[in-house]
Design a protein around this motif. Sequence first.
Motif, PDB file in Angstrom:
ATOM      1  N   ALA A   1     -16.689 -10.363   7.086  1.00 35.57           N
ATOM      2  CA  ALA A   1     -15.838 -10.658   6.200  1.00 35.57           C
ATOM      3  C   ALA A   1     -15.368  -9.156   5.829  1.00 35.57           C
ATOM      4  O   ALA A   1     -15.822  -8.342   5.642  1.00 35.57           O
ATOM      5  CB  ALA A   1     -16.354 -11.581   4.851  1.00 35.57           C
ATOM      6  N   GLY A   2     -13.962  -9.373   5.621  1.00 36.19           N
ATOM      7  CA  GLY A   2     -13.136  -8.035   5.169  1.00 36.19           C
ATOM      8  C   GLY A   2     -13.101  -8.247   3.533  1.00 36.19           C
ATOM      9  O   GLY A   2     -13.419  -8.904   2.828  1.00 36.19           O
ATOM     10  N   PRO A   3     -12.507  -7.149   3.118  1.00 36.45           N
ATOM     11  CA  PRO A   3     -12.224  -7.054   1.748  1.00 36.45           C
ATOM     12  C   PRO A   3     -11.061  -8.022   1.237  1.00 36.45           C
ATOM     13  O   PRO A   3     -10.319  -8.443   2.402  1.00 36.45           O
ATOM     14  CB  PRO A   3     -12.043  -5.719   1.381  1.00 36.45           C
ATOM     15  CG  PRO A   3     -11.548  -5.066   2.720  1.00 36.45           C
ATOM     16  CD  PRO A   3     -11.948  -5.814   3.864  1.00 36.45           C
ATOM     17  N   ASP A   4     -10.916  -8.395   0.104  1.00 37.89           N
ATOM     18  CA  ASP A   4     -10.057  -9.053  -0.454  1.00 37.89           C
ATOM     19  C   ASP A   4      -8.689  -8.456  -0.591  1.00 37.89           C
ATOM     20  O   ASP A   4      -8.688  -7.482  -1.616  1.00 37.89           O
ATOM     21  CB  ASP A   4     -10.431  -9.834  -1.943  1.00 37.89           C
ATOM     22  CG  ASP A   4      -9.179 -10.862  -2.384  1.00 37.89           C
ATOM     23  OD1 ASP A   4      -8.136 -10.778  -1.790  1.00 37.89           O
ATOM     24  OD2 ASP A   4      -9.589 -11.554  -3.311  1.00 37.89           O
ATOM     25  N   PRO A   5      -7.673  -8.717   0.039  1.00 38.11           N
ATOM     26  CA  PRO A   5      -6.359  -7.690   0.115  1.00 38.11           C
ATOM     27  C   PRO A   5      -5.767  -8.024  -1.240  1.00 38.11           C
ATOM     28  O   PRO A   5      -4.917  -7.034  -1.715  1.00 38.11           O
ATOM     29  CB  PRO A   5      -5.788  -8.190   1.392  1.00 38.11           C
ATOM     30  CG  PRO A   5      -5.906  -9.654   1.438  1.00 38.11           C
ATOM     31  CD  PRO A   5      -7.583  -9.786   1.152  1.00 38.11           C
ATOM     32  N   ASN A   6      -5.856  -9.020  -1.797  1.00 36.08           N
ATOM     33  CA  ASN A   6      -5.237  -9.077  -3.116  1.00 36.08           C
ATOM     34  C   ASN A   6      -5.742  -8.288  -4.302  1.00 36.08           C
ATOM     35  O   ASN A   6      -5.215  -8.219  -5.209  1.00 36.08           O
ATOM     36  CB  ASN A   6      -5.324 -10.729  -3.677  1.00 36.08           C
ATOM     37  CG  ASN A   6      -4.549 -11.494  -2.551  1.00 36.08           C
ATOM     38  OD1 ASN A   6      -3.410 -11.082  -2.258  1.00 36.08           O
ATOM     39  ND2 ASN A   6      -5.266 -12.660  -2.384  1.00 36.08           N
TER      40      ASN A   6
END
Length: 337
Positions: free
Chosen positions: A126-131
């Motif tokens: 999983a990647g970081p939350d772009p928001n």
Amino acid sequence: RWFRQLAEFNMTGTAGQKRVPTDFMRNAAIPVPPRPLQDRLVTRIDELFAEIDDGEAALARARDDLATWRKALLKAAVTGELTADWRATNTPKVRGADFLDSLLADRRAAWRQDDRNGRRSYVEPAGPDPNKSPTLPQGWVWTNVGQISLVDSGGTPPGIEAASTASGELPWFKVSSMSLPGNERTLVNSPWWLSREQAKKANLRVFAAGSIVFPKLGGAMLTNKRRLLAVDACLDLNNMAVTPVGGLGPYLWRVFGGIDFATLSDGSVVPQLKRQAVEAIPVALPPPDELMELISRLDSQLDGASELGDDLGRVKPEADTLRQSILSAAFRGELTA
């Protein structure tokens, strides 16, 4: 005060090594100048020592300033500020998002090539939350260590040290190996070596050259030591390693140079790093052609700073030697001649 200076001189060697003063102080002839000259000599010694102290204090400030500058440079690099002028005159050939897709494919392939993973199903990281991530320059994308590398700990199977030899195919490194001569930046020297067959039978992971190694447990973790593997190698259980994919090693090495591992500790009584915390470290990823320019600029500036840091580190023993030279001249009657 004169005798105190004399005792200090004879209890300390030129490099700060302790002497054995007992016989000297009992049997040696002690120079005793007239009292007025004693006062003049001690005053002069104090003046010269004060100048050395001032110089050491200035150098300590210079070391602090250098550390602050390094942090500022790394921040400018990972926020795009360092290459803002390059972007103004160059159009990336590949977007950062597309670059990330290719890195994810490289990671998947590297994971499947590891025999230790057997028939396990691959799980996309999983990647970081772009928001929740700061805004990046156009063409850049947020990712994290888990998406662009493989993170794992070493192992310490029973009897592994006894089974090792003084040479072989694969070195096995402990945390203490980081302090061995020649291992100041890259890990290459070890008293423990294994064959690849031994490593396979012991179910030890073989970490690729270029992996970033650091302690994951206890006080050693808080020292923020990190090293690069110069060769393929195995690690003990107290070490963790990040193996970058897609040629990102130079960039991630610089990113890790600005990380304080204490901030990633799990908060237990014995501080330790968990793999999930390392994988979650955010990384700002530029397009590949801008990344090459960024690494080039970082290397040219940080290499010069490293040389300056080495020079500053040599000042302390030289200052100690200078103090001993001043005392020696005083006791030979040369300081006020």
